[in-house]
Structure formats: C-alpha cells, structure tokens
Motif scaffolding. Structure first.
Motif, short mmCIF file in Angstrom:
data_model
loop_
_atom_site.label_atom_id
_atom_site.label_comp_id
_atom_site.label_asym_id
_atom_site.label_seq_id
_atom_site.Cartn_x
_atom_site.Cartn_y
_atom_site.Cartn_z
N SER A 125 30.08 16.88 -81.62
CA SER A 125 31.05 17.97 -81.45
C SER A 125 31.23 18.77 -82.74
CB SER A 125 32.40 17.40 -81.00
OG SER A 125 32.26 16.80 -79.74
N ASP A 159 21.58 20.41 -72.51
CA ASP A 159 21.74 19.37 -71.50
C ASP A 159 22.08 18.02 -72.13
OD1 ASP A 159 21.24 21.19 -69.48
OD2 ASP A 159 19.16 20.53 -69.15
N GLN A 165 25.67 18.13 -73.25
CA GLN A 165 26.54 18.10 -72.07
C GLN A 165 26.60 16.70 -71.47
OE1 GLN A 165 25.17 19.20 -68.35
NE2 GLN A 165 27.15 18.51 -67.64
N LEU A 166 25.45 16.04 -71.37
CA LEU A 166 25.41 14.67 -70.84
C LEU A 166 26.13 13.66 -71.74
CD1 LEU A 166 21.75 14.57 -69.49
CD2 LEU A 166 23.86 14.54 -68.13
N ASN A 167 26.28 14.03 -73.01
CA ASN A 167 27.00 13.18 -73.95
C ASN A 167 28.45 13.62 -74.11
OD1 ASN A 167 25.23 10.99 -75.38
ND2 ASN A 167 23.91 12.75 -74.97
N ASN A 168 28.94 14.30 -73.09
CA ASN A 168 30.36 14.66 -72.96
C ASN A 168 30.91 15.57 -74.06
OD1 ASN A 168 30.66 13.11 -70.57
ND2 ASN A 168 30.71 11.27 -71.86
N VAL A 169 30.05 16.42 -74.60
CA VAL A 169 30.53 17.44 -75.53
C VAL A 169 31.29 18.47 -74.70
CG1 VAL A 169 29.85 19.27 -77.12
CG2 VAL A 169 28.69 17.05 -77.19
N ALA A 170 32.43 18.92 -75.20
CA ALA A 170 33.28 19.86 -74.47
C ALA A 170 32.54 21.15 -74.16
CB ALA A 170 34.53 20.16 -75.29
N ASN A 209 33.31 24.73 -73.41
CA ASN A 209 34.40 25.69 -73.44
C ASN A 209 33.95 27.07 -73.00
OD1 ASN A 209 33.45 27.24 -75.76
ND2 ASN A 209 33.85 25.40 -76.93
#
Length: 185
Positions: A18, A52, A55-60, A62
């Motif tokens: 992040s 991707d 995103q798959l590693n739960n980065v926000a 926004n």
C-alpha cells in the motif's frame, strides 16, 4: 508489467503493497503533482498483471484509480475498474475523466466515455480539444460538424489560432463562412 520481477522485489524487500511511489527521476507532470500508491502507479502505466496482483493482495481500490487508468490508455484496465464497480469520486467526476482523456490525446478512451454516456458535459469536449491541441479530436469535431448549443467549432478554430484550417475548409467548400462563422473580428 513484469510480474515475476515485481513479486520477487516486493518479497525480498518486504515491501508494503500500500506504499506510495516517489521518484527523483519522474518527468510526467501528472505524477509529479501526485503521490501515487503502487496500485495507482500500476494503473497509470497500464500494468494489468501488477494491478491484478495488488488487487488480489487486498490493496485498497480507491476512486482515484480512474484518473490513473485514463492516463494508461489501456481499455482493459478501464473495463476492469467498471467490473470491479470502482466508484468515481463525485457526480461530475466523469467530466473530469473525459477532459483528462482528451488532454492526454487518448481519444479512443474519450470516445468510449462519451459513447457509454459516462460523460455528462459535452462542452468540455470542445474546450479541451482546442486547449490541448488535440488535432485528432479537432478533426473529429470538424468531420462530424459537431455543434453544441451556442458553440461554434469554426469560431473556436480561429480563436485558438487555427485560422489556416478554416481557410483550407473554405477553399475545399466544406465551410460556408457566411452562415457558419458568426464572429466579430
């Protein structure tokens, strides 16, 4: 978009996914004025695999991602944001996205935004096409005889120092300056 090298690097450095990206060597004015996160940076460059992965590693995810994705000129990324239902920042943000696409000369993205009726304010098209010297979009405006309420494309051509184009259009018979050119010189 080298996902293997990216994953190797972030694992070796135990890098926070992040994090914001900063570079002394950045030359793009849009990025200089921002402090993009890794996912925004990936979106800016159209790096689908890295996007991707993040995103798959739960980065926000926004709403600012839309502006970065517009700069990428990558339709796949635009469609991803749509599928992920990423909200746009505010009601008039679509106009800003459209304006940004025109400024970047990402005309296919601009046309997509227009065709999908994501875009609300048609006057932005004319103003930004001329201000950013987007010749392809100006050509589109002329060829489609694009007129919006009181906006006269030919008047804009002259006001933005494209008088030579008006002369060519008159010579080719594509412009009747007596009926279309209502300006005071």
């Amino acid at each position: 978009d080298s996902i293997v090298e990216f994953v190797k690097y972030v694992n070796q450095k135990n890098f926070n996914l992040s994090s914001q990206v900063t570079s002394l060597f950045e030359t793009n004015q849009f990025l200089i004025d921002q402090k993009p996160t890794l996912i925004e940076y990936a979106a800016f460059f159209g790096s689908i695999q890295i996007f991707d992965f993040l995103q798959l590693n739960n980065v926000a995810l926004n709403p600012c991602l839309w502006e970065y994705a517009i700069h990428s000129n990558n339709p796949d990324l635009i469609h991803r944001l749509e599928r992920l239902s990423i909200d746009r920042l505010y009601k008039n943000h679509d106009d800003t996205l459209y304006e940004e696409a025109i400024k970047c000369n990402n005309n296919e993205i601009a046309k997509y935004i227009q065709n999908e009726q994501i875009f609300n304010e048609a006057k932005v098209l004319v103003a930004n096409a001329f201000e950013s010297f987007n010749i392809e979009m100006i050509k589109y405006l002329i060829e489609t005889r694009f007129e919006i309420e009181s906006i006269n494309i030919y008047k804009n051509l002259i006001e933005h120092d494209f008088a030579n184009i008006v002369c060519i259009l008159v010579k080719e018979g594509r412009l009747d300056y007596k009926t279309n050119l209502e300006i005071s010189l």
